[in-house]
Every structure is written in structure tokens, then in C-alpha cells.
Write an enzyme that holds these catalytic residues in place. Structure first.
Site, PDB file in Angstrom:
ATOM      1  N   LYS A 157      -8.535  12.527  34.707  1.00 55.29           N
ATOM      2  CA  LYS A 157      -9.120  12.250  33.377  1.00 55.29           C
ATOM      3  C   LYS A 157      -8.021  11.773  32.428  1.00 55.29           C
ATOM      4  CE  LYS A 157     -13.061  15.147  34.039  1.00 55.29           C
ATOM      5  NZ  LYS A 157     -13.424  16.473  34.436  1.00 55.29           N
ATOM      6  N   GLN A 187     -13.182  21.991  31.806  1.00 52.21           N
ATOM      7  CA  GLN A 187     -13.273  21.769  33.254  1.00 52.21           C
ATOM      8  C   GLN A 187     -13.897  22.983  33.937  1.00 52.21           C
ATOM      9  OE1 GLN A 187     -12.312  18.809  34.897  1.00 52.21           O
ATOM     10  NE2 GLN A 187     -13.423  19.812  36.551  1.00 52.21           N
ATOM     11  N   ASP A 244     -19.656  15.601  28.181  1.00 52.45           N
ATOM     12  CA  ASP A 244     -20.360  15.694  29.463  1.00 52.45           C
ATOM     13  C   ASP A 244     -21.878  15.746  29.295  1.00 52.45           C
ATOM     14  OD1 ASP A 244     -18.618  15.660  31.631  1.00 52.45           O
ATOM     15  OD2 ASP A 244     -18.029  17.756  31.361  1.00 52.45           O
TER      16      ASP A 244
END
Ligand code: NAP
Length: 282
Positions: free
Chosen positions: A49, A93, A116
Site C-alpha cells: 500500500k 489492516q 475500504d
């Protein structure tokens, strides 16, 4: 023989587009990535990322916290980032260590910073209206379909898997573009009966070899979302690629299909959130 849908190439194109648009914004977009603990797979995802952010001209704000970090401390960091204008997107995460309630953490992220799109408010908007961003994997699948000129309209679409992050939003996105959608799961009585009718088949289960030639209609578009590892350590999806490719019209490989698109869409999501924040600030 099916056309192989090249997710790697399309992801590169998306990253270039994001970089071009990010450079034109008055303020550099930023993504805060929080990693708790030292899970090796998570560490790789976070590094990727960061690399993607660099390529896209997105500022990456990294928070690497020890495994014993308390839920309270993590929530306090999220509360701070919620108010920090440098963070347009916040991503925690997963998986989190066992002593932390993942749901409470995801719900603490401000919905307009939810890169997300896992927050329940955004999930609600997926059903009733338009969220600012969609979950990365299903949105990546849609981008692949668009790139290859494939419209779900008027097609029978079959989605295998009903998780909140892949299967359900995938079904909603196909429905939004006028697909006729069937969602299958572990309690579906006759999976093959459903898959054989699919014009567009999306498999997001996590079982190597689940889909062979017999499970696929001649000329179907076959999208393999799954990422599995064979006992020899090779990556594979749910679809037996060599058996299905001669029968399908389009097919995604694993690796190099949906996976790179998931990463690229995250960058696109951060750009979209940054644009929204900067428009609001005017
Ligand atoms: P998940 O939460 O484990 O969901 C799997 C789904 O498959 C569940 O809905 C389950 O049904 C269903 N299922 C299990 N066995 C089945 C069977 N025999 N027939 C039909 N359906 C069955 O997994 P996920 O997070 O959605 O991920 C799915 C796969 O995609 C995994 O391989 C994951 O690694 C991969 N993935 C890839 C990306 C990417 O970027 N390419 C991103 C995310 C995930 P129930 O609901 O009834 O249990």
C-alpha cells in the site's frame, strides 16, 4: 479460447490516472494505514500500500503499533486521525490481534474517511443510495468488466460467496448495472446448477478447483476473486484456469487478475475521498 483479463495492466493504468488527478489537487491526498502486530502477510500488504501511494502521489501516513496495543489506544489514534485533515482515508489492516474488537474499530473510522468502505453507514448507503466509495475488490471487478466492454445488463450474474467485503457488495454492484444476480454460498443446494447458467460468474470462495469446465457455461465471463495457496506454495484461485479458459469468453488469471485491481481501487478511493474533502473545504 478466452481472452485473459489483464488486471495487472489495468491496475497500472488506474494508478497513472490517480497520480495525474492527485497532482492537480490543491492539497496532496493522504492515506493513514494502521498496522497492529507483526503478522508477516499483513506487513507485506501494508508495504504494498505504501508503494502504491508513492506511485500515485498520495501521502502515506504509517502507524505500526505493537501487538499488545490496547483497543482504547487504537480507538484514540483513529479519533485523532478522524480530525486530521492530512488523512483523507484511514485504513486498519486486518486481521487485528484477538483482544481487539475489529467491528468496534472499523465503526470508529469516520464514514467519509473509510477508504475500504467497510463502515456500516457505507454498507447502508450501498443498499439505499450511493456511498462515496465501494469496497475495493468488487469495485475492481467492475472496472475490469468495463475495461473489456462487458456489461452485466440483461445477463445472468452468479456470485459465489456472500462476505461483507466481497460477495455482497459484488452482487449489489452487478445489480446496480442491471445484471440479474444470484448469490450462492455454503448452503446452496446445487451449486453447479447455478454456475452453469451464469453469463458472468464471479467466484469468491477460497477453494482451489471449485470451478472446473463442467461448472461453466460455454462463452461465460469468469472472474476469479479467490487467492489460495497450493500445498507447493503456488497461488491459485477457485477456478481451474487451464480447464475453464478454452470454454469461457473472458477469464481472469490468479495472480494478475482481480488482486492488482483491489490495490489500485484503494488508491482511487483515497483520491475520491480527498476530492470530496477539498470540495467541502471550499
Ligand atoms: P469469506 O469471508 O471466507 O467468504 C467465503 C464465502 O464463500 C462465504 O460466503 C461462504 O459461504 C462461501 N462458500 C464456502 N464454501 C462454499 C461452497 N462450497 N460453495 C459456495 N460457496 C461457498 O472470504 P472473503 O473474504 O469473501 O474472500 C473470498 C476469497 O477471495 C478468498 O480466497 C480470499 O482470499 C479472496 N480475496 C481476494 C481478494 C483480492 O484482492 N483478489 C480480496 C479479498 C478476498 P457461507 O457464507 O455460507 O459461509
Amino acid at each position: 479460447m478466452a481472452i485473459i483479463m489483464d488486471g495487472k495492466a489495468l491496475a497500472k493504468k488506474v494508478r497513472l490516472q490517480v497520480a495525474e488527478q492527485a497532482a492537480r489537487l490543491p492539497r496532496q491526498p493522504g492515506l493513514a494505514v494502521i498496522l497492529v502486530g507483526d503478522d508477516p502477510a499483513s506487513a507485506v500488504y501494508v508495504r504494498n500500500k505504501e508503494k502504491d501511494c508513492q506511485q500515485c502521489g498520495i501521502r502515506s501516513l504509517e502507524y505500526r503499533l505493537p501487538a499488545e496495543t490496547s483497543q482504547q489506544a487504537l480507538l484514540a489514534l483513529i479519533a485523532r486521525l478522524n480530525e486530521d485533515p492530512a488523512a483523507d482515508g484511514i485504513l486498519v489492516q486486518l486481521p487485528l490481534p484477538r483482544h481487539i474488537d475489529s467491528r468496534a474499530v472499523l465503526e470508529a473510522i469516520r464514514p467519509d474517511k473509510d477508504a475500504d468502505a467497510f463502515h456500516p453507514e457505507n454498507a447502508g448507503r450501498m443498499l439505499t443510495g450511493e456511498p462515496a466509495v465501494w469496497p475495493c475488490t468488487p469495485a475492481g471487478v467492475m472496472e475490469l468488466l468495463h475495461e473489456y466492454g462487458i456489461s452485466p445488463a440483461g445477463k445472468r450474474c452468479v456470485v459465489l460467496g456472500r462476505s461483507n467485503i466481497v460477495g455482497k457488495p459484488m452482487a449489489l454492484l452487478l445489480l446496480r448495472e442491471n445484471g440479474t444476480v444470484t448469490v450462492c454460498h455454503s448452503a446452496t443446494p446445487d451449486l453447479e446448477e447455478a454456475t452453469r447458467r451464469a453469463d458472468i460468474l464471479v467466484s469468491a470462495v477460497g477453494r482451489p478447483g471449485l470451478i472446473g469446465a463442467a461448472q461453466v457455461k460455454e462463452g461465460a465471463v469468469v472472474i476469479d476473486v479467490a487467492i489460495n495457496r497450493t500445498p507447493e506454495g503456488r497461488l491459485c484461485g477457485d477456478v481451474d484456469f487451464d480447464a475453464v479458459a478454452p470454454k469461457a469468453s473472458y477469464i481472469t488469471p490468479v495472480p494478475g487478475g482481480v488482486g492488482p485491481m483491489t490495490r489500485a481501487i484503494l488508491m482511487k478511493n483515497v483520491l475520491a475521498l480527498a476530492k470530496m474533502h477539498q470540495a467541502e473545504a471550499k
